[in-house]
Design a protein around this motif. Structure first.
Motif, short mmCIF file in Angstrom:
data_model
loop_
_atom_site.label_atom_id
_atom_site.label_comp_id
_atom_site.label_asym_id
_atom_site.label_seq_id
_atom_site.Cartn_x
_atom_site.Cartn_y
_atom_site.Cartn_z
N LEU A 117 -17.34 -0.10 -5.80
CA LEU A 117 -15.90 0.00 -5.68
C LEU A 117 -15.13 -0.99 -5.06
O LEU A 117 -15.76 -1.70 -4.09
N ILE A 118 -14.31 -1.57 -5.61
CA ILE A 118 -13.30 -2.65 -4.92
C ILE A 118 -12.13 -1.89 -4.67
O ILE A 118 -11.40 -1.68 -5.63
N ILE A 119 -11.73 -1.96 -3.52
CA ILE A 119 -10.57 -0.90 -3.07
C ILE A 119 -9.53 -1.70 -2.36
O ILE A 119 -9.80 -2.55 -1.39
N ILE A 120 -8.24 -1.28 -2.79
CA ILE A 120 -7.32 -2.11 -1.90
C ILE A 120 -6.79 -1.46 -0.90
O ILE A 120 -6.37 -0.30 -0.76
N ASP A 121 -7.48 -1.59 0.22
CA ASP A 121 -7.14 -0.91 1.58
C ASP A 121 -6.19 -1.76 2.33
O ASP A 121 -5.59 -2.71 2.03
N ASP A 122 -6.15 -1.15 3.68
CA ASP A 122 -5.14 -1.63 4.72
C ASP A 122 -5.40 -3.19 4.81
O ASP A 122 -4.36 -4.07 5.02
N LYS A 123 -6.61 -3.87 4.80
CA LYS A 123 -6.76 -5.07 5.19
C LYS A 123 -6.49 -5.92 4.11
O LYS A 123 -5.69 -6.91 4.33
N SER A 124 -6.48 -5.34 2.82
CA SER A 124 -6.05 -6.24 1.75
C SER A 124 -4.55 -6.38 1.77
O SER A 124 -4.22 -7.42 1.38
#
Length: 247
Positions: free
Chosen positions: A39-46
């Motif tokens: 899974l490649i997730i757009i998270d807060d760090k992104s």
């Protein structure tokens, strides 16, 4: 103890079978042993590194990186309009996605009627390559349209699968919808289309009890049922896994 438990559950605001399913999952679910799905997730760090919303050509950079490593790239997103912030980057994105034949993206079905040209319908059908034969005794009404897609996006996206979830009335996700019928044809969900692309199993048969591969269920067999609360369709149970603890 068993009799008391059943009595308490049956008096709860949720359906008895939902509680039994929850107990079963909490008791017997195990961590997944699959290591071939990432899974490649757009998270807060992104979004701290690149402010959201992102220009869509960033996604094509990600696809380009993954192209030679991944058998399929599943883009769990619905592109239903052109970006008001990055129109030039949109053009790059729409033109470049045709270069990723293993890319699969999402859309949604709609019960609201809208005008679709025959060219749009044919383009849409060509992006859904899985064939599902319908052997059900009762077939619900068709959906009558699919979500908007920019013209160049619909023209160039290689593969599509619909995104949908059905939340039970108590707010818990226990089921999913592997297929839906639109325009007298059955279409696969994003998950089922991903499975088809990954395994090469492209032909399925749906009856009142199972969704199967067309080789008498040798390669694929999924129990289904046709009603959920007050909704008719094709439902499968979510096979939840436990989250592994990482120190």
């Amino acid at each position: 103890t068993t009799i008391l438990l059943i009595f308490v559950l049956s008096k709860s605001e949720f359906r008895f079978e939902n509680n039994i399913q929850d107990i079963y999952i909490k008791t017997f679910a195990k961590p997944s042993t699959m290591d071939n799905i990432k899974l490649i997730i757009i998270d807060d760090k992104s979004t701290e590194k690149i402010r959201y919303p992102w220009a869509r050509n960033i996604y094509t950079d990600i696809f380009a990186y993954l192209k030679d490593y991944a058998k399929i790239i599943v883009f769990d997103s619905v592109i239903d309009s052109e970006s008001e912030y990055f129109p030039n980057e949109d053009k790059i994105f729409f033109n470049n996605i045709k270069n990723f034949p293993n890319l699969l993206s999402g859309y949604m079905f709609d019960t609201k009627e809208k005008v679709l040209s025959s060219e749009q319908k044919e383009l849409f059908k060509s992006k859904n390559k899985t064939i599902i034969k319908d052997n059900r005794t009762i077939v619900p009404e068709d959906y009558i349209s699919f979500s908007n897609m920019p013209e160049k996006y619909l023209e160039n996206i290689p593969n599509l699968g619909y995104i949908d979830i059905y939340i039970d009335s108590d707010g818990v996700l226990r089921t999913f919808l592997p297929v839906k019928n639109y325009d007298k044809t059955l279409y696969p969900s994003l998950a089922l289309q991903a499975y088809s692309m990954a395994t090469g199993v492209n032909n399925f048969v749906l009856n009142d009890k199972f969704l199967c591969s067309d080789d008498n269920c040798q390669k694929f067999k999924m129990p289904i049922y046709t009603t959920r609360e007050n909704y008719s369709g094709v439902f499968g149970l979510v096979n939840w896994y436990k989250t592994e603890q990482i120190d």
